[in-house]
Scaffold this active site. Structure first.
Site, PDB file in Angstrom:
ATOM      1  N   MET A 168       5.549  25.742 -11.907  1.00 57.43           N
ATOM      2  CA  MET A 168       6.356  26.245 -12.791  1.00 57.43           C
ATOM      3  C   MET A 168       7.587  27.040 -11.421  1.00 57.43           C
ATOM      4  SD  MET A 168       9.189  25.366 -15.325  1.00 57.43           S
ATOM      5  CE  MET A 168      10.903  25.263 -14.454  1.00 57.43           C
ATOM      6  N   LYS A 169       7.393  27.841 -10.664  1.00 58.08           N
ATOM      7  CA  LYS A 169       7.761  28.250  -9.827  1.00 58.08           C
ATOM      8  C   LYS A 169       8.773  27.854  -8.851  1.00 58.08           C
ATOM      9  CE  LYS A 169       9.283  32.107  -7.018  1.00 58.08           C
ATOM     10  NZ  LYS A 169      10.958  32.227  -7.256  1.00 58.08           N
TER      11      LYS A 169
END
Length: 294
Positions: A168-169
Site C-alpha cells: 500500500m505504501k
C-alpha cells in the site's frame, strides 16, 4: 510497558522515538552517523546500545526506519539471531514487499513476529505523533502492537497480512511521486509558454487540483523553501523501482509509472543524488533539461 528498540532515528525516526519515550516506553537506540538525535533522546531517557545485538537483546519490539530493503535485510539478520522469542520486528521503512514477505516468514520460523508499518506524513508530523501507519501483520500481532504504534501515529490502518503495508505504501508513493513529476513538467511548460510559475500557481491553488502535496511542492517551486518537502529524489527513485518490480511480479502493465520513474532517474543521474536533493527540486532538473534556468 513493552521495551522498544529503535534502529534509524533520522528525519522520521527521531520524532517517533521521542513519542515512544513520552508515552513511557523504555527505549533503546543505536547510533549510525549523526549523533545529535541520539544525544537528544538520551537526554530524554533513552538508553544507547553499543551494537545491534545488544539492542535486540534489550527489546520486546524493534522498530526499523532504514533507507530500503537491503539495509532492512541486514538489520533483520541480527535481530533474528538475538531477539528473545515472542518479540516483534516492526519495519517502518518503505521496503520491497517481495523482500518483506520473505523476512516475515523467517521471523515466524525464528519464533518472532513481523509487522510492516510504513509511514505517511512528514518529519513535522513525526515530531507531534501525527503520522499515518499502513500496517501489514497477522491480526493478533496487530492487536498487540497497535497501542505502541498509536504513540506516534494518528491514523492506523491494517491493510492485510505481512507485506500488505509495504504494498500500500508503494501505491501511495506512486501517486505522490506521480504528482511531483506532473507538477515539474507542467511548470516547465508554463515557463516555456510564457504563462509563468506564479500565474500557474494562482490558478491551481485553491482549485480542485490543489492538495497537500501540491502545496509542499510549490513551497519550493514558488517560495524557494528548499526544505518544504524533505523526501529525497534518491528515495523517490528507489520507491518507483520497487513498484516497477512489484508490477513485474504481478504481470501488470505500468507505462505511466515507468514514465514517473524515469523522471526521477533523470534527476538523480544528472546531479540530484545528494542527501538534501528533495522531490520538489525535480522542477529544476526538468526545467534544465528543456533549456530553462530557474
Amino acid at each position: 510497558m513493552e521495551k522498544i528498540g529503535f534502529v534509524g532515528v533520522g528525519l522520521m525516526g527521531h520524532g517517533m522515538a521521542a513519542s515512544l519515550l513520552g508515552a513511557g516506553h523504555p527505549l533503546t537506540v543505536i547510533a549510525h552517523r549523526n549523533r545529535a538525535p541520539i544525544e537528544d533522546l538520551a537526554a530524554k531517557g533513552a538508553a544507547e546500545a553499543d551494537d545491534l545485538a545488544a539492542l535486540a537483546k534489550a527489546s520486546d519490539i524493534v522498530h526499523i526506519c532504514a533507507p530500503g530493503s537491503p539495509q532492512v535485510e541486514g538489520i533483520v539478520e541480527v535481530l533474528l539471531a538475538k531477539m528473545a522469542k515472542g518479540g516483534v520486528i516492526v519495519d517502518c521503512s518503505t521496503s520491497n514487499p517481495v523482500s518483506t514477505k520473505i523476512l516475515a516468514a523467517k521471523a515466524e520460523a525464528a519464533g518472532l513476529h513481523w509487522l510492516d508499518a510504513p509511514l505517511g506524513g512528514t518529519p513535522a508530523q513525526a515530531a507531534t505523533g501525527e503520522l499515518a501507519a499502513m500496517v501489514g501483520a497477522h491480526e493478533a500481532v496487530f492487536d498487540r502492537v497497535k497501542p505502541v504504534i498509536a504513540t506516534w501515529a494518528k491514523t492506523i490502518v491494517r491493510i492485510g497480512g505481512p507485506g500488505a503495508g509495504h504494498t500500500m505504501k508503494l501505491l501511495n508513493n506512486f501517486l505522490a511521486m506521480g504528482y511531483g513529476a506532473l507538477y515539474a513538467e507542467a511548470l516547465t511548460l508554463a515557463e516555456k509558454s510564457g504563462v509563468g510559475t506564479e500565474m500557474f500557481d494562482s490558478v491551481i491553488r485553491g482549485s480542485r487540483m490543489d492538495c497537500g502535496f501540491y502545496q509542499t511542492f510549490m513551497g519550493y517551486a514558488v517560495d524557494g523553501n528548499r526544505e518544504a518537502h524533505k523526501f529525497t529524489l534518491t528515495n523517490a527513485l528507489k520507491d518507483m523501482s520497487y513498484l516497477a518490480a512489484m508490477a513485474d511480479g504481478t504481470g501488470v502493465a505500468n507505462p505511466v509509472q515507468g514514465a514517473v520513474k524515469n523522471s526521477y532517474a533523470m534527476a538523480v543521474n544528472t546531479g540530484g543524488d545528494g542527501p538534501e536533493d528533495y522531490v520538489p527540486h525535480l522542477v529544476d532538473f526538468v526545467a534544465r533539461a528543456n533549456g530553462i534556468k530557474r
